[in-house]
Write a protein that holds these residues in place. Structure first.
Motif, short mmCIF file in Angstrom:
data_model
loop_
_atom_site.label_atom_id
_atom_site.label_comp_id
_atom_site.label_asym_id
_atom_site.label_seq_id
_atom_site.Cartn_x
_atom_site.Cartn_y
_atom_site.Cartn_z
N TRP A 56 0.84 -1.20 0.00
CA TRP A 56 0.00 0.00 0.00
C TRP A 56 0.87 1.25 0.00
O TRP A 56 2.07 1.21 0.27
N SER A 57 0.23 2.37 -0.29
CA SER A 57 0.88 3.67 -0.24
C SER A 57 0.38 4.44 0.97
O SER A 57 -0.61 4.07 1.61
N PHE A 58 1.09 5.53 1.28
CA PHE A 58 0.74 6.33 2.45
C PHE A 58 0.69 7.79 2.06
O PHE A 58 1.60 8.31 1.39
N ASP A 59 -0.39 8.47 2.44
CA ASP A 59 -0.54 9.90 2.18
C ASP A 59 -0.17 10.66 3.45
O ASP A 59 -0.81 10.51 4.49
N CYS A 60 0.89 11.45 3.37
CA CYS A 60 1.42 12.11 4.57
C CYS A 60 0.52 13.23 5.06
O CYS A 60 0.58 13.58 6.24
N GLU A 61 -0.26 13.83 4.18
CA GLU A 61 -1.17 14.90 4.63
C GLU A 61 -2.32 14.34 5.46
O GLU A 61 -2.63 14.85 6.54
N SER A 62 -2.97 13.28 4.97
CA SER A 62 -4.13 12.73 5.67
C SER A 62 -3.74 11.67 6.69
O SER A 62 -4.52 11.34 7.59
N ILE A 74 4.31 8.09 -0.49
CA ILE A 74 5.29 7.00 -0.45
C ILE A 74 4.57 5.67 -0.63
O ILE A 74 3.40 5.51 -0.25
N TRP A 75 5.29 4.70 -1.18
CA TRP A 75 4.74 3.37 -1.44
C TRP A 75 5.64 2.34 -0.77
O TRP A 75 6.85 2.29 -1.02
N GLN A 89 6.48 8.78 -4.34
CA GLN A 89 5.52 8.77 -5.44
C GLN A 89 5.35 10.15 -6.04
O GLN A 89 5.35 11.17 -5.32
N GLY A 90 5.20 10.21 -7.36
CA GLY A 90 4.94 11.47 -8.04
C GLY A 90 6.05 12.48 -7.80
O GLY A 90 7.23 12.20 -7.97
N THR A 91 5.65 13.67 -7.34
CA THR A 91 6.62 14.74 -7.08
C THR A 91 7.19 14.68 -5.67
O THR A 91 8.04 15.50 -5.31
N ALA A 92 6.73 13.74 -4.85
CA ALA A 92 7.26 13.61 -3.49
C ALA A 92 8.71 13.13 -3.54
O ALA A 92 9.12 12.42 -4.46
N ARG A 93 9.47 13.53 -2.55
CA ARG A 93 10.87 13.13 -2.43
C ARG A 93 11.15 12.66 -1.00
O ARG A 93 10.41 13.00 -0.07
N ILE A 94 12.24 11.90 -0.83
CA ILE A 94 12.46 11.21 0.43
C ILE A 94 13.93 11.27 0.82
O ILE A 94 14.81 11.40 -0.04
#
Length: 662
Positions: A56-62, A74-75, A89-94
């Motif tokens: 699964w992926s994770f949405d950091c805002e929600s 992130i996935w 994921q997408g434009t996100a960076r880590i």
């Protein structure tokens, strides 16, 4: 280096506003902009503890799990039963910080990390980076920042997270300008003067900084560039980007222009001395910087061979060094010693972003550089470069010679002196600047000998904030790849600069190269420093023969030298040695309770020194009534140091007592 702002419309001239702790600058696209250099305030978007489900992926805002294909940051990818990774994921960076204190990762520090699209390895084996206690951070698709701590590793990854929305530090406060080149600000930080390439100098209140609110001080200049403000006399000095171009003084009350010097070749930068006696001008037409004495109009070239030199800034109040931006392809800041006219340039900051225009001194060691598309902040550990490696013990790196020996004698006023050309041995305390490394986005470092990473470990003490005692023991050791952690400034270590306790006994005697490498949070190499290192852990040798009376040795059990004639000769033979000559020697004879004879010296460059002390019995007895007791001693002292003290464990000594009697 910390990127403060990006995607700019050509950042050019800048000034530091001390009272506001802001950088103010112009953008060629028509703006006056500011950057708040204080830590940015932030609000929490979401926080809590959650299981990020496998696949699964994770949405950091929600703070929620998102099925594959949904909007997320992130996935938690499960490649097979062993291989796993955390993928932005997408434009996100880590970025992965490793095991660190989650609470010390602040909203402000989140901005300083280097984020990439590279996944974090989370394999179910020894290569796993997402171990319990690991902290990683995400710059989200919404432009927010999230910190996450691994609570429990597994197919489902339990994490604690906090997502922050940062208030922007970059702001455009004025617009509508026609190709602005530079900005100068009055001492009260209320009013600014702006040059426009179209020929104008403008005055504008920073409280209402749009071009529409500005007043034209003067016009008709030929592509005016950098502006130098003489507020005390209400005058400004400016150069024109033309060939020929002029150095012009402008009356800020009347707008009257006075040409002070003609014939400049595409001048760009200008600064004056505090006493207004001289102007320093950069000219792209000659690739140099010249000093113009204003009283005589005499012009002297003080530095040539520069690449598209741009704006000028004094390095400090001594007015002995200028900092100049050199544009592409050099892309650097160069320091120029204005007390000389040759051999007076050195790279101050190398490898800047493209087309640097100006540098502002925030404070010694802290600088902001305006480049075409971005503004970057540099924290330097010295005003001449990014020196994060400090040295070995009390020996600064620059006092280690090309042969790898310590030579503190070149700085005689320095209190921690060692014999000239001392080699190194024992346990070496390698010192680095943890504080400025951290503030310069360094998170890891390596210590290497001849290219091989060290894996030395040691315990250090940390301050206990509860009782003020240094009673927290913390093991310092690298990971399996040799990466040590840079100390977070929020934690107070007793040995603040210690970077490694390097056991040199594991290194063969001889010449080596010590290298320090500094890495960001993503383990990307940022900088490195090295010096030669001569290691020697050899033992000294002190050898002493049994005393002779003529050719007869003394009794080794009682030391009795029986003489029959006071003309008989006493011989004391000894040798001091060291395999490489890194030692001094001292020889002495006592008679009864008093000194009788002494001598000393150094071995190097020889590896041994031998002497035979010869005296008659009569000479040695002196006033004694026929009988006298003696002791001879030899001490050989190693000159090897560990940077803190002499390595006396390698010393050697010998002593023999004897008695002259009939």
């Amino acid at each position: 280096m910390k990127k403060l702002a990006a995607s700019l419309a050509g950042a050019i001239g800048s000034r530091y506003l001390k009272n506001r702790n802001q950088l103010i600058f112009v953008e060629y696209g028509g703006f006056i902009s500011t950057i708040d250099l204080s830590p940015a305030a932030a609000t929490i978007v979401s926080q809590g503890t959650v299981d990020i489900k496998g696949t699964w992926s994770f949405d950091c805002e929600s703070g929620t799990n998102v099925a594959m294909g949904g909007p997320a940051d992130i996935w938690w990818e499960q490649i097979d039963s062993v291989k796993r990774q955390m993928v932005p994921q997408g434009t996100a960076r880590i970025v992965n910080l490793g095991i660190t204190d989650f609470n010390l990762v602040t909203a402000a520090s989140l901005q300083s990390y280097t984020y990439t699209s590279t996944p974090i390895i989370g394999n179910n084996d020894a290569s796993n980076k997402l171990v319990n206690g690991d902290v990683f951070c995400v710059k989200t698709k919404e432009g927010n920042y999230c910190k996450l701590k691994v609570i429990a590793y597994g197919y489902n990854l339990k994490v604690q997270w906090v997502t922050y929305k940062l208030n922007p530090i970059y702001k455009r406060i004025g617009s509508g300008y026609n190709q602005p080149e530079d900005i100068a600000v009055t001492a009260n930080e209320q009013t600014a003067y702006v040059t426009e390439r179209t020929g104008n100098i403008l005055r504008v209140s920073l409280a209402a900084a749009n071009r529409a609110s500005a007043t034209v001080v003067c016009s008709g200049l030929n592509a005016p560039q950098q502006l130098w403000l003489d507020e005390a006399h209400m005058q400004a000095y400016v150069v024109e980007y033309a060939n020929p171009g002029n150095l012009v003084r402008v009356d800020l009350n009347t707008g009257v222009k006075t040409v002070l010097f003609s014939g400049l070749q595409f001048a760009v930068g200008i600064t004056l001395t505090a006493d207004l006696s001289a102007a320093y001008v950069s000219e792209q037409g000659i690739g140099g910087i010249s000093r113009i004495t204003l009283a005589t109009r005499a012009k002297t070239l003080i530095a040539g061979g520069l690449t598209a030199p741009f704006f000028l800034t004094w390095a400090d109040n001594t007015e002995s060094r200028l900092l100049v931006a050199e544009r592409d392809p050099a892309n650097r800041i160069t320091a120029v010693d204005v007390t000389k006219t040759a051999g007076n340039t050195n790279v101050f900051i190398g490898g800047t972003a493209a087309r640097p225009s100006s540098i502002a001194v925030i404070q010694p060691g802290n600088y902001c550089v305006c480049c075409n598309d971005e503004v970057d902040q540099y924290t330097l550990t010295a005003t001449t470069g990014n020196w994060l490696y400090k040295g070995i013990g009390y020996v600064p790196w620059n006092l280690i010679t090309a042969a790898g020996k310590a030579d503190t004698t070149s700085q005689p006023a320095y209190p921690f002196q060692f014999p000239k050309d001392s080699p190194f041995g024992g346990t070496l305390p390698v010192n680095i600047d943890h504080y400025n490394a951290w503030n310069n986005s360094v998170r890891y470092y390596k210590v290497l000998i001849d290219g091989s990473p060290r894996f030395d470990s040691w315990n250090d003490l940390r301050l206990n904030p509860v009782n003020g005692h240094y009673d927290i023991i913390e093991l310092q050791k690298p990971d399996v790849s040799g990466f040590y952690n840079i100390h977070n400034p929020a934690l107070v270590y007793y040995n603040t600069d210690l970077g490694c306790l390097l056991n040199s006994l594991s290194v063969p005697n001889g010449a080596h190269t010590l290298r320090l490498e500094f890495y960001d949070a993503a383990h990307v190499l940022l900088s490195s420093m090295s010096n030669a290192l001569l290691v020697n852990n050899d033992q000294c040798v002190a050898s002493m023969d049994i005393p002779l009376l003529n050719t007869t040795p003394a009794d080794p059990n009682c030391g009795y030298l029986k003489y029959t004639n006071t003309a008989d000769i006493v011989k004391l033979h000894w040798t001091a040695s060291h395999p490489q000559g890194f030692a001094t020697w001292s020889f002495g004879i006592i008679k009864g309770a008093h000194g009788y004879f002494g001598s000393s010296g150094a071995l190097f460059p020889a590896t041994s020194h031998t002497e035979t002390f010869t005296k008659s019995v009569a000479d040695m007895l002196g006033a004694c009534p026929g009988v006298a007791a003696f002791a001879e001693s030899l001490y050989v002292a190693s000159t090897v140091i560990n940077g803190v003290g002499r390595q006396s464990q390698y010393d050697a000594s010998a002593s023999i007592a004897f008695c002259l009697a009939p």
